[in-house]
Scaffold this motif. Structure first.
Motif, PDB file in Angstrom:
ATOM      1  N   LEU A   8       0.841  -1.213   0.000  1.00  0.00           N
ATOM      2  CA  LEU A   8       0.000   0.000   0.000  1.00  0.00           C
ATOM      3  C   LEU A   8       0.870   1.256   0.000  1.00  0.00           C
ATOM      4  O   LEU A   8       0.577   2.230  -0.714  1.00  0.00           O
ATOM      5  N   ASN A   9       1.939   1.228   0.775  1.00  0.00           N
ATOM      6  CA  ASN A   9       2.844   2.379   0.810  1.00  0.00           C
ATOM      7  C   ASN A   9       3.498   2.613  -0.536  1.00  0.00           C
ATOM      8  O   ASN A   9       3.610   3.748  -0.991  1.00  0.00           O
ATOM      9  N   ALA A  10       3.944   1.523  -1.153  1.00  0.00           N
ATOM     10  CA  ALA A  10       4.619   1.661  -2.452  1.00  0.00           C
ATOM     11  C   ALA A  10       3.649   2.209  -3.502  1.00  0.00           C
ATOM     12  O   ALA A  10       4.010   3.089  -4.292  1.00  0.00           O
ATOM     13  N   VAL A  11       2.424   1.702  -3.489  1.00  0.00           N
ATOM     14  CA  VAL A  11       1.434   2.173  -4.475  1.00  0.00           C
ATOM     15  C   VAL A  11       1.096   3.641  -4.211  1.00  0.00           C
ATOM     16  O   VAL A  11       1.032   4.462  -5.142  1.00  0.00           O
ATOM     17  N   SER A  12       0.900   4.009  -2.952  1.00  0.00           N
ATOM     18  CA  SER A  12       0.567   5.403  -2.626  1.00  0.00           C
ATOM     19  C   SER A  12       1.702   6.340  -3.004  1.00  0.00           C
ATOM     20  O   SER A  12       1.483   7.428  -3.539  1.00  0.00           O
ATOM     21  N   ARG A  13       2.926   5.907  -2.710  1.00  0.00           N
ATOM     22  CA  ARG A  13       4.084   6.731  -3.071  1.00  0.00           C
ATOM     23  C   ARG A  13       4.135   6.941  -4.582  1.00  0.00           C
ATOM     24  O   ARG A  13       4.449   8.027  -5.069  1.00  0.00           O
ATOM     25  N   GLN A  14       3.859   5.877  -5.323  1.00  0.00           N
ATOM     26  CA  GLN A  14       3.875   5.989  -6.783  1.00  0.00           C
ATOM     27  C   GLN A  14       2.813   6.970  -7.258  1.00  0.00           C
ATOM     28  O   GLN A  14       3.051   7.784  -8.144  1.00  0.00           O
ATOM     29  N   TRP A  15       1.657   6.871  -6.635  1.00  0.00           N
ATOM     30  CA  TRP A  15       0.569   7.767  -7.024  1.00  0.00           C
ATOM     31  C   TRP A  15       0.964   9.222  -6.742  1.00  0.00           C
ATOM     32  O   TRP A  15       0.770  10.105  -7.594  1.00  0.00           O
ATOM     33  N   VAL A  16       1.548   9.466  -5.573  1.00  0.00           N
ATOM     34  CA  VAL A  16       1.969  10.832  -5.227  1.00  0.00           C
ATOM     35  C   VAL A  16       3.056  11.308  -6.193  1.00  0.00           C
ATOM     36  O   VAL A  16       3.017  12.437  -6.700  1.00  0.00           O
ATOM     37  N   GLN A  17       4.007  10.420  -6.483  1.00  0.00           N
ATOM     38  CA  GLN A  17       5.083  10.808  -7.402  1.00  0.00           C
ATOM     39  C   GLN A  17       4.513  11.184  -8.773  1.00  0.00           C
ATOM     40  O   GLN A  17       4.933  12.179  -9.377  1.00  0.00           O
ATOM     41  N   ASN A  18       3.547  10.386  -9.237  1.00  0.00           N
ATOM     42  CA  ASN A  18       2.940  10.713 -10.535  1.00  0.00           C
ATOM     43  C   ASN A  18       2.233  12.068 -10.490  1.00  0.00           C
ATOM     44  O   ASN A  18       2.349  12.868 -11.416  1.00  0.00           O
ATOM     45  N   GLU A  19       1.505  12.318  -9.405  1.00  0.00           N
ATOM     46  CA  GLU A  19       0.817  13.613  -9.296  1.00  0.00           C
ATOM     47  C   GLU A  19       1.827  14.760  -9.307  1.00  0.00           C
ATOM     48  O   GLU A  19       1.595  15.799  -9.924  1.00  0.00           O
ATOM     49  N   GLU A  20       2.936  14.564  -8.588  1.00  0.00           N
ATOM     50  CA  GLU A  20       3.948  15.629  -8.505  1.00  0.00           C
ATOM     51  C   GLU A  20       4.616  15.866  -9.854  1.00  0.00           C
ATOM     52  O   GLU A  20       4.898  17.006 -10.230  1.00  0.00           O
ATOM     53  N   ILE A  21       4.871  14.781 -10.574  1.00  0.00           N
ATOM     54  CA  ILE A  21       5.624  14.903 -11.835  1.00  0.00           C
ATOM     55  C   ILE A  21       4.715  15.273 -13.011  1.00  0.00           C
ATOM     56  O   ILE A  21       5.088  16.092 -13.856  1.00  0.00           O
ATOM     57  N   PHE A  22       3.532  14.693 -13.043  1.00  0.00           N
ATOM     58  CA  PHE A  22       2.652  14.920 -14.194  1.00  0.00           C
ATOM     59  C   PHE A  22       2.246  16.379 -14.345  1.00  0.00           C
ATOM     60  O   PHE A  22       1.859  16.811 -15.430  1.00  0.00           O
ATOM     61  N   LYS A  23       2.311  17.139 -13.223  1.00  0.00           N
ATOM     62  CA  LYS A  23       1.919  18.550 -13.369  1.00  0.00           C
ATOM     63  C   LYS A  23       2.970  19.312 -14.189  1.00  0.00           C
ATOM     64  O   LYS A  23       2.687  20.378 -14.734  1.00  0.00           O
ATOM     65  N   PHE A  24       4.181  18.740 -14.277  1.00  0.00           N
ATOM     66  CA  PHE A  24       5.209  19.346 -15.135  1.00  0.00           C
ATOM     67  C   PHE A  24       5.208  18.698 -16.514  1.00  0.00           C
ATOM     68  O   PHE A  24       5.362  19.358 -17.519  1.00  0.00           O
ATOM     69  N   LYS A  25       5.076  17.381 -16.514  1.00  0.00           N
ATOM     70  CA  LYS A  25       5.037  16.664 -17.788  1.00  0.00           C
ATOM     71  C   LYS A  25       4.403  15.295 -17.564  1.00  0.00           C
ATOM     72  O   LYS A  25       4.838  14.548 -16.684  1.00  0.00           O
ATOM     73  N   ASP A  26       3.430  14.995 -18.384  1.00  0.00           N
ATOM     74  CA  ASP A  26       2.745  13.713 -18.236  1.00  0.00           C
ATOM     75  C   ASP A  26       3.549  12.640 -18.974  1.00  0.00           C
ATOM     76  O   ASP A  26       3.356  12.420 -20.172  1.00  0.00           O
TER      77      ASP A  26
END
Lengths: 381, 477
Positions: free
Chosen positions: A315-333
């Motif tokens: 669950l932690n790994a999946v949540s971290r991935q989700w947060v990382q995607n949110e943080e990065i996708f706002k700059f580039k998807d």
């Protein structure tokens, strides 16, 4: 200046696999890596502390942990390559600049790791040969400090990857004639410390479960009932400490450090509305399992606690991935980058992955048989 | 150009890769060859019920694990770490081509690690058949790792028929792969035997009988290795691209080293034959160290040649040493190297906003109007991103010495005809204005011709440099 100006162009080769495949193996690799990594992260601190100040059972725990630690570290390092590999495939436009900006510190990880790993061996071999020297004890301390330092540097790089807004400031502050000196760190990022220590909290919990697992399944012939009882109580207390660290740091991270741009989508995604709270409370399930066996360890409960802890890590790994995607996708998807799937290498890899698991499973089955049989040596005829 | 360049003063970042890669190879080849020799010898010892030999092999396994599983594994990861820092674009490209190759390699790494630990820690507790089988599992998985990684490094020297549209297998089965696998297999067996001699010479110093047995048995592996190195090396030489052959023939350091490596392999072969094979027992620690150092020298030289022959590319005909895609060069030459670089453009925008057009591009006409001292600074930015992968300013392969005594015209001519002057250098990837800027920088570094040389009397470079700079500054005013 627009921060996105510093994001390099996409590879003309295209991604060799769909983005979901890259993400899946990145997360799977992180889960597999986190299990041993957690054990050495918090476990080596226990080894150093209990070897120095411990008596009786706590000293025995330090010795038991140190005996398995070389294998734990070896597995953890190798499994750690998998998420790094897939990070470099899917997130290269973010991973490489972050690494170069802090290149000296990032490069030093290798040197620090060498000291850490040899320190583990020095102490482990000294325990195995019943010759605990000051040098060996110092080595254990060096290892534990080195692992803490490495984790801090990892937290730096992976938070810097997503902190594109600060790239230009770090770059201009730490460059010479346009080239990075590699002396930048992401210390101005408010997410850095809670993110780092949240992992430490999970590491404590995983180590607590490992202690129970070790007491129930490893070296059964040499394990006294008294030690087992003590291990159950200690693991419960240690897990409780882990939950406290995890909860405090997690709250700081989510409510005090993460920006609106990451938090808002949580409210909009029904999947995340379930996943985030579940990630937060999941260690409670393991805590209950450990609570249940404070007065005596049982195989079934231990297996349940272990399985649940893998669930917590997942669950932690999946949540971290989700947060990382949110943080990065706002700059580039990056999920929208061109894809040129390499089908046959992918299929061969998947086949070898299954074969590899089977071979490793066979070897584990063989040593399980040996452990069950007892510790005696077979004499060659 | 896609990524920031890492500046390592006096040394260059890619030299860190060379340093780590070389020491890694010394251990990783042992990890493969040692695994094969251990599996073979353990199986034989079980069959012949040779208890003393088994005891020795057990002690050697601990030495093997301490070196390969720790140092070998970490330096292996270290190479990966460092290439991402020193050559990010090349690493990005290699990873996109070979991600599944690397993923397969890590499957075998995990098998290696698990089998190595089971083999060592359960020695005597597993039945002989299972124990030997686990030794072979290690040996096979380590060997497959060697095959996989060799295909990737061979691709860097010769991409063969590969084009970006073709997949990993075309890249993997390039003309270099099989010869290099052969040479490296040999090097792995040869080095393994030398490591075992080294260990046995100290560990079995007082047991001549057992030491003789170990020497005799292991020498066969070593001689097979030396033969494979020679055959694989020769096959490799026949197959390398023309530019690599020219480099090996043309560069005195490389052709001497190439001859030396074949000579060293042959010497080691005969030394093994007349020494441990024919006369086992006389291998004392001194000789063992000598053998070992010869093996290390030959391996290190081989790796040095392999890397040197690849220049000016990191991935042949695809990515140049200075981290530029070959396909991008014409565009960079037209629109400007600094302008085409993500980080260089950002840096110059911060430093010289007056020399940036409204649409965010670098205004080279304005750049050339900067005072000479500022032009030198911009020239250094060009140096960092175009040259620093191989050259430092005044340290390793320093431009101050390489251009010692050169006139301004000579510097300018070489800059604009880089690959013509030296085919092992990439072409000049900037525009004309940038050639002027980097010339200013190199001239500011260039040392005068050493004093006291007869033909330097009438044209003192130092004087010329001073007068040139003074003239430029005068014209600026």
């Amino acid at each position: 200046m627009n921060p996105t100006d510093l994001i390099g162009p996409a590879s003309p080769l295209g991604n060799p696999a769909p983005f979901w495949f890259i993400t899946f193996f990145k997360v799977l690799g992180l889960i597999l890596h986190m299990i041993p990594m957690n054990v050495w992260f918090a476990g080596m601190i226990l080894v150093a502390v209990f070897s120095t100040f411990g008596k009786n059972h706590s000293l025995e725990l330090a010795h038991r942990l140190s005996r398995t630690m070389p294998a734990v570290v070896a597995l953890g390092i190798n499994l750690g390559i998998v998420p790094l590999l897939f990070t470099q495939v899917g997130y290269y436009q973010f991973y490489y600049p972050a690494g170069v900006l802090m290149a000296r510190a990032w490069f030093s990880v290798i040197v620090i790791l060498l000291f850490a790993y040899y320190g583990v061996y020095v102490y482990s071999l000294s325990v195995r040969s019943n010759r605990r020297t000051k040098f060996a004890l110092t080595s254990a301390w060096i290892s534990s400090i080195a692992f803490v330092l490495i984790s801090f540097l990892f937290a730096n790089n992976f938070s810097l990857m997503a902190n594109v807004n600060d790239w230009i400031h770090i770059y201009t502050r730490t460059s010479e004639s346009g080239a990075a000196l590699g002396t930048g760190l992401n210390t101005a990022d408010p997410t850095l410390i809670p993110r780092w220590l949240m992992m430490f909290g999970i590491a404590i919990t995983t180590t607590a479960v490992f202690i129970v697992f070790d007491a129930v399944f490893f070296k059964r012939k040499d394990t006294s009932d008294n030690y087992r009882k003590w291990a159950g109580k200690f693991a419960f207390a240690f897990y409780t400490l882990g939950i406290v660290v995890y909860a405090v740091m997690g709250s700081w991270y989510v409510f005090g450090a993460l920006g609106e741009s990451v938090l808002n989508p949580i409210g909009q995604s029904s999947f995340m509305k379930i996943l985030f709270p579940l990630t937060a409370i999941s260690p409670g399930l393991v805590w209950i399992a450990l609570f249940a066996q404070r007065k005596g360890l049982r195989k079934a409960t231990t297996i349940t606690a272990g399985t649940l802890q893998v669930f917590v890590i997942t669950l932690n790994a999946v949540s971290r991935q989700w947060v990382q995607n949110e943080e990065i996708f706002k700059f580039k998807d990056v999920s929208q980058l061109p894809v040129q799937v390499q089908w046959s290498p992918m299929i061969v890899f998947l086949l070898l992955f299954v074969i590899g698991l089977t071979v490793v499973g066979w070897m584990i089955a063989k040593i399980a048989e040996v452990e069950k049989r007892g510790a005696e040596e077979i004499q060659v005829k | 150009m896609h990524y920031p360049w890492w500046y390592v003063p006096n040394f260059t970042a890619p030299m860190l890769i060379a340093g780590i890669a070389t020491i890694h190879v010394f251990v990783s080849l042992y990890a493969v060859g040692g695994g094969i020799v251990l599996a073979g010898e353990v199986s034989h010892a079980y069959k012949s019920n040779d208890r003393p030999m088994l005891d020795y092999l057990r002690t050697h396994t601990l030495f093997f694990i301490l070196l390969t599983v720790v140092f070998g594994a970490i330096t292996g990861v270290g190479i990966w770490w460092t290439i991402g820092l020193a050559s990010p674009l090349a690493t990005e490209s290699l990873i996109h081509i070979f991600v599944f190759g690397w993923a397969m390699e890590y499957v075998f790494f995990v098998i290696e690690i698990v089998s190595a630990f089971v083999f060592h820690y359960y020695w005597g507790r597993l039945d002989p058949k299972t124990h030997a089988a686990i030794g072979w599992i290690y040996a096979i998985s380590a060997y497959i790792s060697l095959v996989l990684i060799t295909g990737i490094t061979a691709f860097q020297l010769d991409i063969g028929n590969w084009t970006p549209e073709k997949g990993m297998w075309t890249a993997f089965f390039n003309p270099q792969t099989i010869p290099q696998i052969m040479a490296r297999s040999g090097a792995a067996l040869l080095l393994a035997s030398l490591y075992i001699y080294l260990h046995a010479a100290f560990k079995l110093r007082n047991d001549v009988h057992l030491r003789s047995l170990v020497e005799n048995r292991v020498s066969k592996w070593g001689m097979a290795g030396a033969a494979l190195v020679t055959a694989g090396g020769a096959w490799w030489y026949v197959n390398i691209p023309e530019s690599a052959k020219s480099a090996l023939a043309g560069a005195s350091a490389l052709n001497i080293l190439t001859a030396l490596i074949f000579l060293a392999s042959a010497v080691v072969f005969f030394m093994l034959y007349f020494g441990p094979y024919r006369h086992p027992g006389w291998l004392n620690p001194g000789f063992a160290i000598l053998y070992f150092l010869l093996g290390i020298a030959a391996t290190g030289t081989g790796e040095f040649i392999r890397e040197g022959a690849r220049k000016p590319y990191i991935v042949y005909n695809y990515v140049t040493g200075n981290n530029v895609l070959v396909s991008e060069i014409p565009k960079l030459q037209a629109s400007g190297y600094l302008n085409g670089g993500v980080w260089t453009r950002a840096y110059l925008k911060e430093q010289y906003p007056q020399a940036v057009t409204k649409d965010g591009n670098i205004d080279y006409a304005e750049m050339l109007k900067l005072p000479v001292a500022e032009q030198v600074k911009v020239g250094k930015v060009l140096f960092q991103y175009h040259c620093n992968d191989c050259h430092s300013t005044n340290g390793f392969s320093g431009l101050d010495r390489l251009t010692q005594g050169w006139t301004r015209d000579m510097i300018s001519t070489v800059v604009t005809h880089l690959n013509k002057a030296h085919y092992f250098m990439p072409p000049w990837c900037g525009n004309d204005a940038e050639a002027v800027l980097i010339t200013e920088f190199i001239q500011s570094l260039s040392e005068p011709t050493p004093a006291g040389m007869k033909f330097s009397e009438e044209e003192s470079s130092e004087k010329e440099k001073t007068s040139n700079l003074a003239a430029r500054e005068e014209s600026d005013r």
